[in-house]
Design a protein around this motif. Sequence first.
Motif: not given
Length: 272
Positions: A142-165
């Motif tokens: 999808f990115l390739d055919k549109r000539g686009l680059v993923l912008r990982s710098d636009l995101m910030r890590p916030w949290a990490h949650w795991i569903t209960p067992e």
Amino acid sequence: MGERARDILAGRVRPVPARDAATVMLLRDSSQGLRVYMLRRQSTMAFAAGAYVFPGGSVDPRDADHAVAWAGPSPREWGELLGAEEAIARALVCAAVRETFEESGVLLAGPSEDSVVEDTTGDDWEADREALIGRSLAFADFLDKRGLVLRSDLMRPWAHWITPEVESKRYDTRFFAAALPPGQRTRDVGGEADRVAWVLPAEGVAAGQRGEMFMLPPTYTALTELAEFATTEDALAAERRIVPYMPRIAEVGEEIHLVLPETTYGLPGKML
């Protein structure tokens, strides 16, 4: 659910493995303050039916494709931030960007490493979005055919949650935060949600406490944290230490309880 919980506690049943997943809190400023984009999952969904959530979903194996054009912090750097192996970090970031586009129409990508798509409306964009959802189109293609680059710098890590067992469907989810790119807008794209809204975090927390908005503990916690910030810039600039949280099950007397981490701001656990 109670018997299953007892079987898991006793070691008679093994918990279902948690699938890697990503979710993104899209933020924008308003005259009333910071707002976050939320969806209400349809009541027919197998997981979190009727719950208000942020755009997101599980990782597609193709999200780890090295062919994805990439700008911003590398997968290795994201791995250090998220506490994950490099390959998993790559897949999580790609899943976060892909799922956000699938569920809101917002795309965190651009024609160069310092630009972002200004408009994702139109029939051609919608066709690509549907193809991504149906998995007939890989994110890298999808990115390739549109000539686009993923912008990982636009995101910030916030949290990490795991569903209960105890749950039969489980996810190992990283939360990200990102600003709504200039010129882009969210749209009600249907699918898994029956309602979308830009929510003031404090109002969302209050609605959750009144029982007017059903949310799982990770969502409630994230909203509570966002309510501390006046602007998108403030939220994205906040220092975050990513620690995995997983509500646990415990037997108290003859009752099975779901025990929540202290980070859930007083949200009570529940009896199963």
